[in-house]
Design an enzyme around this catalytic site. Structure first.
Site, PDB file in Angstrom:
ATOM      1  N   GLU A   4     -10.138 -21.311  21.378  1.00  0.00           N
ATOM      2  CA  GLU A   4     -10.686 -20.415  22.404  1.00  0.00           C
ATOM      3  C   GLU A   4      -9.583 -19.715  23.187  1.00  0.00           C
ATOM      4  OE1 GLU A   4     -13.472 -22.126  25.167  1.00  0.00           O
ATOM      5  OE2 GLU A   4     -15.063 -22.153  23.685  1.00  0.00           O
ATOM      6  N   HIS A   6      -7.353 -37.880   0.961  1.00  0.00           N
ATOM      7  CA  HIS A   6      -8.134 -38.058  -0.269  1.00  0.00           C
ATOM      8  C   HIS A   6      -9.204 -36.991  -0.428  1.00  0.00           C
ATOM      9  CE1 HIS A   6      -6.421 -42.102  -1.149  1.00  0.00           C
ATOM     10  NE2 HIS A   6      -6.117 -41.986   0.139  1.00  0.00           N
ATOM     11  N   LYS A  60     -24.276 -16.317  22.104  1.00  0.00           N
ATOM     12  CA  LYS A  60     -25.281 -16.651  23.126  1.00  0.00           C
ATOM     13  C   LYS A  60     -26.203 -15.452  23.362  1.00  0.00           C
ATOM     14  CE  LYS A  60     -22.303 -19.881  25.656  1.00  0.00           C
ATOM     15  NZ  LYS A  60     -21.555 -20.112  26.879  1.00  0.00           N
TER      16      LYS A  60
END
Ligand code: PA5
Length: 429
Positions: A290, A311, A421
């Site tokens: 951010e 792995h 948003k």
């Protein structure tokens, strides 16, 4: 106390020391911008002095609230998202027992802790409601704006659940709010209902807020010594204020990662070898993502848990595109020793500890990845403790701020987070 160390020796195959030295002036300039408040976002630098400026009175109030929660609750719900969630979870997972919720109450010391409001899954909240049906509960809702959809919606549901369970008055006593001093719906609600409330300072943004009541209250409920956390952060504030690049490991880290970025290494992998540090990686991703991901630029922050991810992602790291660098969190002293003395252990390991093997895995991966063309940086933490948690998060926050200034962005805003948003609200309406 020992300090956290930054080691970039393994990266010197990829970055010349002279090049690093040449960033000294830029670093001093960014240091001045940050400390004198002349850079973008200067109104959001409250975290810089926070470990020093937090009052004993406030710490006392946090501890008193935590003590009440510990006495009254068997389950403690922490509701928040992003900066109002990740640092708190990082602290609790790093500093407490790996299976804390499963421990018997006398060994756990404090209620079981559940996080909610960080996503919108019906399955998750339904399952949580089943788990908290029986025990006595308390809740801490954390939201600076007080309007973020996920925690607001889930808090409403849990509030109704608590009111049903306890009746409105007792529910009110068991709800603690951490939010803005004056603004926002949560502040209004907290004032109206009379919740015990804590303030997120105006000048500290979400992702820089872990050392405020946002993190401190749940940490104290979990039995973490918050005075030690703050002490570590204060030591970091002291140790990391030298503007000279070669005297300041935090600034060296900021400079080296920007130099690597300039050379095409656009992905940073934060690697930890302790599962308890997984959420520290999640917090790191938000902090740097951010802060730096702006104007079509920025290092992509990723986090891996080794050895398990060796792995799964090991192949990609070793031989995939050469655009990533690795920052390894190296813990010097293991908190617990497990001696390898069982029958089936290979003879060459007998007498060693499991941590010794973990260290060799770390060293082996560093060598392999370096040979494979991955610049490797190391941040060495003397041990996992509240003190070093405080020190480490301060180290990262300051490195992030300086790094953002080096990259020419405002490391304290997040205009892009609003886009989803807006669309979500439009779609919902
Ligand atoms: O860093 C930030 O500001 C964001 O990630 C916020 O912390 C997050 O969106 C939650 O916001 P709030 O605390 O207002 O609910």
């Amino acid at each position: 106390m020992e300090k956290i160390r930054f080691d970039y020796n393994l990266a010197l195959r990829f970055v010349k020391q002279g090049n690093i030295d040449s960033w000294a002036e830029r670093i001093a300039f960014c240091h001045e911008m940050l400390h004198a408040g002349t850079g973008p976002g200067s109104e959001c630098r409250g975290w810089l002095d926070w470990p020093i400026s937090i009052s004993a009175d406030e710490v006392g109030q946090i501890k008193a609230a935590a003590s009440r929660i510990r006495q009254e609750a068997q389950a403690f719900l922490v509701v928040g998202i992003g900066g109002s969630y990740l640092g708190t979870r990082a602290a609790i997972e790093m500093l407490t027992h790996s299976f804390r919720n499963e421990l018997p109450p006398d060994r756990r010391q404090g209620p079981r802790i559940y996080f909610a409001g960080y996503q919108l899954s019906s399955a998750h909240i339904s399952h949580l409601l089943e788990v908290i049906d029986g025990p006595q509960i308390s809740l801490n809702v954390i939201s600076k704006s007080g309007t973020t959809t996920e925690p607001a919606l889930i808090f409403g549901l849990l509030k109704a659940f608590m009111e049903e369970k306890y009746g409105p008055d007792e529910a009110r006593r068991r709800i603690f709010a951490t939010t803005d001093k004056e603004r926002g719906l949560l502040r209004e609600l907290a004032d109206r209902e009379g919740y015990t409330a804590f303030t997120i300072p105006d000048d500290i943004g979400g992702r820089y807020s872990v050392l405020t009541p946002v993190g401190l209250l749940p940490m104290a409920v979990a039995g973490i010594d918050i005075e030690e956390v703050l002490k570590g952060a204060r030591a970091a504030a002291q140790d990391l204020q030298d503007p000279r690049l070669m005297e300041n490991p935090c600034y060296q880290y900021a400079a080296v990662r920007n130099i690597l970025y300039g050379q095409g290494y656009s992905i940073e992998l934060l690697a930890a070898y302790e599962p308890g540090m997984h959420y520290l990686g999640e917090w790191f991703k938000q902090l740097f993502g951010e802060s730096e991901g702006k104007s079509c630029q920025g290092i992509f922050p990723a986090a891996v848990s080794f050895t398990t991810d060796l792995h799964s992602l090991g192949q990609y790291i070793q031989e995939g595109p050469r655009n990533l660098f690795e920052t390894v969190l190296r813990v010097k002293k293991a908190s617990t020793k497990v001696q390898i003395d069982w029958d089936t252990a290979p003879p060459y390991l007998k007498g060693h500890t499991l941590d010794f093997v973990n260290q060799k895995a770390l060293e082996g991966a560093l060598l392999a990845h370096s040979e494979g063309g991955v610049p490797c940086l190391q941040i060495e933490i003397p041990e996992i403790s509240p003190y070093y948690f405080g020190y480490l998060v301060y180290f990262f926050m300051k490195a992030c701020a300086i790094s953002g200034y080096l990259a020419g962005v405002n490391p304290f805003d997040q205009p892009g987070v609003e886009a989803y948003k807006r669309h979500m609200q439009d779609l919902l309406k």
